[in-house]
Write a protein that holds these residues in place. Structure first.
Motif, short mmCIF file in Angstrom:
data_model
loop_
_atom_site.label_atom_id
_atom_site.label_comp_id
_atom_site.label_asym_id
_atom_site.label_seq_id
_atom_site.Cartn_x
_atom_site.Cartn_y
_atom_site.Cartn_z
N PHE A 66 0.83 -0.96 0.10
CA PHE A 66 0.01 -0.14 -0.16
C PHE A 66 0.78 1.28 0.10
CE2 PHE A 66 -3.46 -2.85 1.77
CZ PHE A 66 -4.44 -2.72 0.71
N SER A 67 1.95 1.17 0.74
CA SER A 67 2.75 2.36 0.78
C SER A 67 3.21 2.63 -0.71
CB SER A 67 3.89 2.29 1.86
OG SER A 67 3.52 2.18 3.07
N LEU A 68 3.87 1.49 -1.16
CA LEU A 68 4.34 1.71 -2.51
C LEU A 68 3.32 2.33 -3.57
CD1 LEU A 68 6.55 1.14 -4.68
CD2 LEU A 68 5.64 -1.02 -5.16
N LEU A 69 2.14 1.90 -3.54
CA LEU A 69 0.92 2.52 -4.24
C LEU A 69 0.53 3.78 -4.03
CD1 LEU A 69 -1.58 -0.57 -4.64
CD2 LEU A 69 0.02 0.08 -6.34
N GLU A 70 0.81 4.19 -2.72
CA GLU A 70 0.53 5.46 -2.43
C GLU A 70 1.52 6.70 -2.80
OE1 GLU A 70 -1.82 3.81 1.63
OE2 GLU A 70 0.00 4.88 1.66
N GLY A 76 3.65 11.01 -6.44
CA GLY A 76 4.26 11.30 -7.79
C GLY A 76 5.51 10.71 -7.77
N ASP A 77 5.89 9.78 -6.96
CA ASP A 77 7.27 9.14 -6.96
C ASP A 77 7.33 8.36 -8.40
OD1 ASP A 77 7.84 10.55 -4.91
OD2 ASP A 77 7.59 8.77 -3.40
N THR A 78 8.51 8.04 -8.86
CA THR A 78 8.88 7.31 -10.01
C THR A 78 9.65 5.86 -9.82
OG1 THR A 78 10.78 8.51 -10.42
CG2 THR A 78 8.77 9.29 -11.58
N VAL A 235 8.60 11.03 12.19
CA VAL A 235 9.81 11.90 12.38
C VAL A 235 10.82 11.39 11.16
CG1 VAL A 235 11.69 12.12 13.73
CG2 VAL A 235 9.73 12.35 14.62
N GLY A 236 10.98 10.17 11.02
CA GLY A 236 11.98 9.80 9.84
C GLY A 236 11.57 10.35 8.43
N LEU A 237 10.13 10.15 8.24
CA LEU A 237 9.54 10.86 7.11
C LEU A 237 9.97 12.32 6.80
CD1 LEU A 237 6.12 9.02 6.98
CD2 LEU A 237 8.24 8.59 5.14
N GLN A 238 9.87 12.84 8.12
CA GLN A 238 10.04 14.35 8.07
C GLN A 238 11.56 14.65 7.66
OE1 GLN A 238 7.56 16.31 8.29
NE2 GLN A 238 8.64 18.32 7.84
N GLY A 239 12.51 13.78 8.07
CA GLY A 239 13.61 13.95 8.01
C GLY A 239 14.29 13.53 6.46
N GLY A 240 13.49 13.21 5.65
CA GLY A 240 13.66 12.97 4.32
C GLY A 240 13.58 11.40 3.67
N VAL A 241 13.55 10.72 4.58
CA VAL A 241 13.48 9.06 4.23
C VAL A 241 12.16 8.99 3.39
CG1 VAL A 241 13.18 6.83 5.08
CG2 VAL A 241 14.40 8.41 6.24
N ALA A 242 12.12 8.37 2.21
CA ALA A 242 11.27 7.82 1.58
C ALA A 242 10.25 7.04 1.94
CB ALA A 242 11.66 7.50 0.07
N LEU A 243 9.06 7.36 1.53
CA LEU A 243 7.93 6.52 2.38
C LEU A 243 8.11 5.11 2.04
CD1 LEU A 243 5.17 6.17 3.65
CD2 LEU A 243 4.17 6.78 1.58
#
Length: 286
Positions: A66-70, A76-78, A235-243
């Motif tokens: 689900f995270s990949l699909l989102e 809009g990730d590629t 917090v990790g996402l806010q630090g720039g880690v991809a979903l």
């Protein structure tokens, strides 16, 4: 409630640190809190029917998928390497099936040890002779399996929406978390009474008062840990880690749940099933 408290506690913390707009209200955060509540409910249903060790494997597959699909459809990730993505998804699905197989082979020919966990999580009242009623998974294995698998998929769906909404909110993580806590608080206040009323309407027996008291400590502890885990993920996402990357790392919970299921609840027994579990779990995490 403990999970909501952990999230709400970040508001006075950010104010003490001098953060501007420390009491900012983020509507998407409230929605994320409701999704977090729904994921928690699904976790309990999945554990009840699948056990502590096996359910994280299905949660891992659904959460990452689900995270990949989102990530692709909403953010809009590629995809840089299609064949590598297909290989990774096949590995996750195959290893998740391996974890489920290790649980099934361990319980073949006898009563599933996870029924002990199911009985603990059941809201059925004791019989007159003092023996607990059989868990639903003992009475209808096929139906219990479907319910467990469906709940595990629900964990992945609702759980993956929490970090996605954090990304979409476009605010700093410490400002997003209090609204998540507010959503959790509202969902608990409305969802738990509704759930109890529906259960009673369907003929379920009332939960004894001593059973409520017996789970207070562990319930508060598990809620606090759940809230802290979600907060640190965001917090990790806010630090720039991809979903998708953050979601994959988050699945280390599979190994932790496996250790509890194997060594404490004794859900998986025997050298071969335990080896199959760890090999498959390592594949999922990798």
């Amino acid at each position: 409630l403990a999970a909501a408290a952990v999230q709400l506690a970040t508001a006075p913390l950010s104010c003490a640190l001098g953060q501007e707009d420390c009491l900012l209200f983020v509507p998407l955060g409230v929605v994320a809190g409701v999704c977090c509540f729904m994921a928690t409910v699904c976790v309990f249903v999945a554990v009840r029917h699948l056990g502590v060790a096996a359910q994280p494997s299905l949660v891992a597959a659904s959460f990452v998928s689900f995270s990949l699909l989102e990530s692709l459809l909403v953010l809009g990730d590629t995809v840089k390497s299609g064949w590598l993505l297909a290989l990774a998804l096949a590995l996750i699905l195959g290893c998740s099936a391996g974890v489920a197989y290790s649980k099934q082979s361990a319980s073949a020919g006898g009563q599933d040890p996870s029924l002990e966990v199911s009985t603990l999580l059941s809201d059925a009242a004791p019989k007159a002779d003092g023996d607990p009623q059989p868990a639903p998974s003992a009475q209808a294995p096929a139906g219990a399996l479907r319910a467990g698998v469906g709940a595990a998929i629900g964990v992945g769906l609702f759980g993956s929406l929490v970090p996605l909404l954090a990304k979409l909110s476009a605010v700093e993580e410490i400002l997003f978390l209090p609204s998540v806590g507010l959503g959790l608080l509202l969902a608990n206040a409305l969802g738990i009474p509704v759930r109890l009323r529906v259960s009673r309407a369907l003929g379920a027996a009332a939960v004894p008062a001593e059973q409520w008291r017996s789970v207070r400590g562990t319930g508060l502890l598990s809620g606090g840990l759940w809230g802290a885990g979600n907060a640190l993920l965001n917090v990790g996402l806010q630090g720039g880690v991809a979903l998708p990357v953050a979601s994959a790392i988050y699945q280390c919970s599979l190994l932790v749940g496996g250790l509890w299921g194997i060594f404490h609840f004794r859900e998986i027994r025997g050298g071969a099933p335990i080896l199959a579990f760890f090999v498959s779990a390592a594949g999922v995490v990798a």
